[in-house]
Design a protein around this motif. Structure first.
Motif, PDB file in Angstrom:
ATOM      1  N   VAL A  95       0.476  -1.208  -0.387  1.00  0.00           N
ATOM      2  CA  VAL A  95       0.125   0.265  -0.454  1.00  0.00           C
ATOM      3  C   VAL A  95       0.774   1.563   0.186  1.00  0.00           C
ATOM      4  CG1 VAL A  95      -1.535   1.297   1.032  1.00  0.00           C
ATOM      5  CG2 VAL A  95      -1.598  -1.174   0.992  1.00  0.00           C
TER       6      VAL A  95
ATOM      7  N   GLY B  60       1.099   4.950   0.250  1.00  0.00           N
ATOM      8  CA  GLY B  60       0.098   6.484   0.638  1.00  0.00           C
ATOM      9  C   GLY B  60       0.809   6.817   2.200  1.00  0.00           C
TER      10      GLY B  60
ATOM     11  N   TRP C 221      -6.076   6.961   4.046  1.00  0.00           N
ATOM     12  CA  TRP C 221      -5.964   6.131   4.152  1.00  0.00           C
ATOM     13  C   TRP C 221      -6.090   4.832   3.703  1.00  0.00           C
ATOM     14  CZ3 TRP C 221      -1.392   3.736   3.568  1.00  0.00           C
ATOM     15  CH2 TRP C 221      -1.049   2.968   4.144  1.00  0.00           C
TER      16      TRP C 221
ATOM     17  N   ASP D   9      -6.801   4.003   0.323  1.00  0.00           N
ATOM     18  CA  ASP D   9      -6.008   4.093  -0.361  1.00  0.00           C
ATOM     19  C   ASP D   9      -5.566   2.079  -0.074  1.00  0.00           C
ATOM     20  OD1 ASP D   9      -4.931   6.013  -1.422  1.00  0.00           O
ATOM     21  OD2 ASP D   9      -3.729   6.101  -0.023  1.00  0.00           O
TER      22      ASP D   9
ATOM     23  N   GLN E 185      -8.163   0.236  -1.955  1.00  0.00           N
ATOM     24  CA  GLN E 185      -7.599   0.013  -3.294  1.00  0.00           C
ATOM     25  C   GLN E 185      -7.073  -1.132  -3.619  1.00  0.00           C
ATOM     26  OE1 GLN E 185      -9.190   0.832  -5.962  1.00  0.00           O
ATOM     27  NE2 GLN E 185     -11.024   1.775  -4.655  1.00  0.00           N
TER      28      GLN E 185
END
Length: 89
Positions: A6, A8, A33, A36, A39
């Motif tokens: 991830v 971010g 967050w 993020d 996804q």
């Protein structure tokens, strides 16, 4: 093993407040967050839903603070070699 990356800026859960019947997050960073993370999972995991207990290892990687660098962009002698925080649940 399943590995999901991830990108971010991680955001702490923070506190919440109740407004009427709606629970609001105090941190404006936590929702982006969460998106993020969601996804990343949706795009990187295409297996069946996991319906049993799991063992999770988490590794966070952050950019170094500016104070770790000297005026020429090199690492200061007292800066730690690695900045890795690991959590294992």
């Amino acid at each position: 093993m399943i590995e999901i990356v991830v990108y971010g800026q991680p955001a702490p859960q923070g506190s919440k407040r109740l407004v009427g019947k709606v629970m609001l997050e105090s941190s404006k960073k936590v929702q982006p967050w969460r998106q993020d993370v969601k996804q990343a999972v949706l795009s990187q995991y295409n297996g069946l839903p996991i319906e049993s207990a799991v063992d999770i290892g988490i590794e966070f990687r952050f950019q170094r603070p500016k104070g770790h660098f000297n005026g020429k962009g090199g690492l200061r002698p007292k800066a730690p070699e690695h900045l890795i925080s690991r959590s294992h649940g």
